[in-house]
Design an enzyme around this catalytic site. Structure first.
Site, mmCIF file in Angstrom:
data_model
loop_
_atom_site.group_PDB
_atom_site.id
_atom_site.type_symbol
_atom_site.label_atom_id
_atom_site.label_comp_id
_atom_site.label_asym_id
_atom_site.label_seq_id
_atom_site.Cartn_x
_atom_site.Cartn_y
_atom_site.Cartn_z
ATOM 1 N N ILE A 19 0.988 -1.240 -0.015
ATOM 2 C CA ILE A 19 -0.102 -0.143 -0.226
ATOM 3 C C ILE A 19 1.067 1.265 0.104
ATOM 4 O O ILE A 19 0.492 2.231 -0.636
ATOM 5 C CB ILE A 19 -0.779 -0.042 1.310
ATOM 6 C CG1 ILE A 19 -1.952 -1.266 1.083
ATOM 7 C CG2 ILE A 19 -1.605 1.242 1.480
ATOM 8 C CD1 ILE A 19 -2.699 -1.382 2.437
ATOM 9 N N GLY A 20 2.167 1.419 0.907
ATOM 10 C CA GLY A 20 2.917 2.390 0.980
ATOM 11 C C GLY A 20 3.500 2.702 -0.572
ATOM 12 O O GLY A 20 3.324 4.100 -0.950
ATOM 13 N N TYR A 154 -1.821 -6.865 17.086
ATOM 14 C CA TYR A 154 -1.993 -5.984 15.640
ATOM 15 C C TYR A 154 -3.271 -5.146 15.976
ATOM 16 O O TYR A 154 -3.227 -3.828 15.666
ATOM 17 C CB TYR A 154 -2.095 -6.731 14.664
ATOM 18 C CG TYR A 154 -2.244 -6.185 13.350
ATOM 19 C CD1 TYR A 154 -1.250 -5.390 12.637
ATOM 20 C CD2 TYR A 154 -3.441 -6.223 12.610
ATOM 21 C CE1 TYR A 154 -1.402 -4.780 11.494
ATOM 22 C CE2 TYR A 154 -3.711 -5.516 11.623
ATOM 23 C CZ TYR A 154 -2.869 -4.739 10.781
ATOM 24 O OH TYR A 154 -3.201 -4.125 9.767
#
Length: 264
Positions: A19-20, A154
């Site tokens: 995604i980055g 998480y």
């Protein structure tokens, strides 16, 4: 609708893949000057090269820094003291039973997923306020709302990002600086694809087919009934980073394919 980020400088943390990277690529395509960040010089150089090969006129530079530690954040800030757009994307995840998660792992996840964004936002926001414009985006997850039973540590960090994002948006009220969270659902990033390759080889299916089967089995509330692409998630991140999203702040924006079963 045309997103023009010419003259804006953007930092995307953890942007050598997934995604980055998709976000950094789209920001560059939209005219922003982009800082690609990662922990490996090789991966950072590769990501910068891929973007500039596709967009030869893009202004893209790399910054190698491990933002899970305060000194890594300090090094990045020293090299790049001012940005207009901050995308707090860097994060880690790992399947692990709650009773097997050591204190050190809770700390590692918190430092990496939460404190990296806090440290950078704390440093960059005042400069944005001084200019009267800025965008801060935390890339959270639908796991912030649907805490995974096998990744509680998480989910805890992703929920924390929502709290920080909302609170900071309030703190920056009226400044021209917006703060939002984006919540991807199951997304077929490189990391997820690598996890599914063994199943794909064993079943003779494509990775995409295995991902779809996973979503239907383990995220049965999904409305799109498939994993999203990294580009689909990046679309939302880039939009909310743009001048077009000037009235959106303090929001948790879901790109989860409908996994979170609520109308609010």
């Amino acid at each position: 609708m045309n997103i023009d980020l010419s003259g804006k400088r953007a930092l995307v943390t953890g942007s050598t893949s997934g995604i980055g990277f998709a976000t950094a690529r789209q920001l560059a395509e939209s005219g922003a000057s982009v800082i690609v960040n990662g922990r490996s010089q090789e991966k950072v150089d590769s990501a910068v090269g891929r973007i500039t090969a596709e967009f030869p006129h893009a202004q893209v530079v790399g910054s190698v820094a491990d933002l899970a530690h305060a000194d890594g954040c300090d090094a990045l800030l020293s090299a790049h003291p001012e940005v207009d757009i901050l995308i707090n994307n860097m994060g880690i995840f790992q399947l692990q039973d709650f009773f097997e998660i050591a204190d050190s792992e809770w700390t590692r996840f918190f430092e990496t997923n939460v404190m990296s964004g806090i440290r950078l936002s704390r440093a960059y926001a005042p400069r944005m306020v001084a200019k009267g414009w800025g965008r801060i985006v935390f890339v959270s997850s639908e796991s912030a709302l649907n805490i995974p039973r096998d990744m509680v540590h998480y989910g805890f960090t992703k929920t924390a990002q929502l709290a920080v994002s909302r609170g900071l948006a309030k703190r920056l009220a009226g400044t021209g600086v917006t703060v939002n969270s984006v919540l991807p659902g199951p997304t077929l990033s490189e990391g997820v694809a690598d996890m599914l390759k063994e199943d794909a080889t064993a079943s003779g299916e494509t990775v995409e087919a295995v991902a779809t089967r996973f979503v239907k089995t383990h995220r049965a509330s999904s409305i799109i009934e498939r994993a999203a692409s990294v580009e689909e998630v990046a679309n939302m991140i880039v939009y909310v980073s743009s001048p077009l999203a000037s009235a959106t702040t303090g929001a948790a924006l879901r790109v989860d394919g409908g996994v979170v079963d609520t109308i609010a």
